[in-house]
Design an enzyme around this catalytic site. Structure first.
Site, PDB file in Angstrom:
ATOM      1  N   LYS A  34       0.853  -1.196   0.000  1.00 29.68           N
ATOM      2  CA  LYS A  34       0.000   0.000   0.000  1.00 29.68           C
ATOM      3  C   LYS A  34       0.876   1.229   0.000  1.00 29.68           C
ATOM      4  CE  LYS A  34      -4.447   1.059   0.326  1.00 29.68           C
ATOM      5  NZ  LYS A  34      -5.564   0.171  -0.008  1.00 29.68           N
TER       6      LYS A  34
ATOM      7  N   SER B  19      -8.178  -5.666 -10.784  1.00 25.70           N
ATOM      8  CA  SER B  19      -6.795  -5.207 -11.001  1.00 25.70           C
ATOM      9  C   SER B  19      -5.946  -6.386 -11.470  1.00 25.70           C
ATOM     10  CB  SER B  19      -6.197  -4.662  -9.701  1.00 25.70           C
ATOM     11  OG  SER B  19      -6.525  -3.305  -9.529  1.00 25.70           O
TER      12      SER B  19
HETATM   13  N1  GLU Z   1      -7.235   0.252  -3.264  1.00 20.82           N
HETATM   14  C1  GLU Z   1      -8.033  -0.898  -3.527  1.00 20.82           C
HETATM   15  C2  GLU Z   1      -8.102  -1.773  -2.308  1.00 20.82           C
HETATM   16  O1  GLU Z   1      -7.933  -1.320  -1.193  1.00 20.82           O
HETATM   17  C3  GLU Z   1      -7.596  -1.636  -4.794  1.00 20.82           C
HETATM   18  C4  GLU Z   1      -6.197  -2.177  -4.765  1.00 20.82           C
HETATM   19  C5  GLU Z   1      -5.743  -2.746  -6.100  1.00 20.82           C
HETATM   20  O2  GLU Z   1      -6.507  -2.782  -7.040  1.00 20.82           O
HETATM   21  O3  GLU Z   1      -4.575  -3.157  -6.149  1.00 20.82           O
HETATM   22  O4  GLU Z   1      -8.409  -2.926  -2.387  1.00 20.82           O
END
Ligand code: GLU
Length: 416
Positions: A107, A350
């Site tokens: 993250k 994704s």
């Molecule tokens: N930010 C999104 C999550 O917390 C998507 C993360 C992603 O697609 O890698 O799951």
């Protein structure tokens, strides 16, 4: 009563210990999982529109890569902290684990207020951040994506900045991109769609009819607004909505087209004619069937959990419910679909986007959603089965599924 601990990093650590008890988790593996493998903090200068230079701080936390490259979004928010980003990277590991994706968790965050930045400033921040973390990311190392206040445009700038450094197009380094530069059809709607798929499964188990079911949604951003639209299509009645400025309530149902119009002219959903103004806190306690926290962490806590009246809480946000609140909701018979399952649709698509980038072959939206449905239904069934087997809530069930898988990978790789 001692004040409840709201540090998301410590909460994530508690969640690991809690689930670990049921699967006799090897203490060495528990220790590995309780810390990110690497946390990079960067500062970078950005020229602002008025000619001054401001130095911004960015973070990238890489929690665990036993199953595959680190994966997870980048958040732009003035209140981002290192502990928050560390927790979010841990939750990504378990999110990918619960839906069975070949990824670990990562993250990122940049401390900034996008509401006060021009498009030019946002672009320069996004490029500078990616250049600063470039040594540790890459299509087979760590793949960023959108999160709070970042979007497809930001991903395009990030992909471009990384590609320039490498000297060739690297579409697979970032997901959530615009379609024309390697984005996947369906990615924008994926988190909400995934959330709706697991709501359908939970409703089935509870015998809850979605037709006419009353829904309250906290946070009317990308995920919240899409979830409202999809649930409306299934016959649910959206009775309350909110954004950072406050909320609106109409027990007879809110017209979503009017919300869109109102939001595009005023910038917010508050004061929509024909609705009553409520606070974000009041929204959580409304007499509804389904409550969807789709904003930030620590919204349902020991202080308000006993007043939650929903039958189902679907956590579209990451970390909206504290451990103490989870215990209260469980004791009160409320079904909580935990974040690592309820919002896993985003990272699942994704993954599909990354696969399409790697093979340079693109799928129809129908194909994407069909695969998403299969993944989310299977994940829900596995989590439900684990929660029944161990007589625990769905959150602990989800952690049991995810941790068992990651622990096995850690073991066979010879780390513990
Ligand atoms: N930010 C999104 C999550 O917390 C998507 C993360 C992603 O697609 O890698 O799951």
């Amino acid at each position: 009563m001692t004040k409840e601990n709201l540090n998301p990093f410590e909460i994530a650590q508690q969640q690991i210990s809690e689930a670990g008890k049921y699967i006799s988790l090897d203490p060495a593996i528990e220790e590995i999982l309780k810390q990110p493998k690497r946390v990079l903090e960067v500062t970078f200068p950005v020229r602002m529109d008025d000619g001054t230079v401001r130095v911004f701080k960015g973070i990238r936390s890489q929690h665990n890569d036993a199953i595959g490259p680190y994966k997870g979004g980048v958040r732009y928010h003035p209140d981002v902290t290192v502990d928050e980003v560390k927790a979010l990277s841990m939750w990504m590991t378990f999110k990918c684990g619960v839906v069975g994706l070949p990824y670990g968790g990562g993250k990122g965050g940049v401390i900034c207020n996008p509401k006060e930045l021009s498009q030019g400033e946002l672009q320069r921040i996004s490029r500078a951040y990616i250049e600063a973390i470039a040594p540790i990311i890459g299509p087979d190392k760590d793949i960023p994506a959108p999160d709070v206040y970042t979007n497809a445009q930001v991903m395009a700038w990030m992909m471009d900045a990384y590609s320039r450094l490498q000297g060739s197009n690297q579409f697979g380094v970032v997901t959530g991109k615009p379609i024309v530069v390697g984005g996947s059809l369906g990615r924008e709607k994926a988190t909400a769609q995934g959330c709706v798929f697991v709501i359908i499964k939970a409703a089935e188990k509870l015998g809850l009819d979605l037709k006419g079911a009353a829904v309250a949604i906290q946070g009317y951003g990308n995920v919240g607004s899409q979830a409202a639209f999809l649930l409306n299509q299934l016959g649910c009645k959206i009775v309350a909505l909110s954004d950072s400025r406050g909320g609106i309530y109409n027990p007879d149902g809110i017209d979503l087209d009017k919300v869109s119009e109102h939001k595009s002219s005023t910038g917010s959903c508050v004061n929509l004619p024909g609705s009553r103004s409520i606070t974000n806190a009041e929204l959580l306690e409304l007499p509804v069937d389904i409550l969807i926290p789709a904003a930030l962490e620590n919204q349902i806590t020991a202080d308000n959990a006993a007043r939650v009246k929903a039958k189902v809480v679907a956590e579209a946000a990451n970390g909206p419910t504290t451990p103490e609140a989870s215990r209260i909701l469980y004791a009160n018979g409320i079904t909580v679909i935990p974040d690592i399952l309820a919002n896993a649709g985003g990272v699942t698509v994704s993954y599909f986007e990354w696969v399409q980038n790697l093979m340079h072959y693109y799928w129809s939206e129908e194909e994407v959603f069909e695969k998403l449905r299969t993944n989310m239904y299977n994940a829900f069934d596995n989590v439900y089965a684990a929660s029944q087997q161990h007589q625990v809530d769905l959150r602990t069930g989800a952690y049991i599924v995810a941790i068992s898988r990651i622990a096995e990978a850690i073991k066979v790789r010879g780390y513990a």
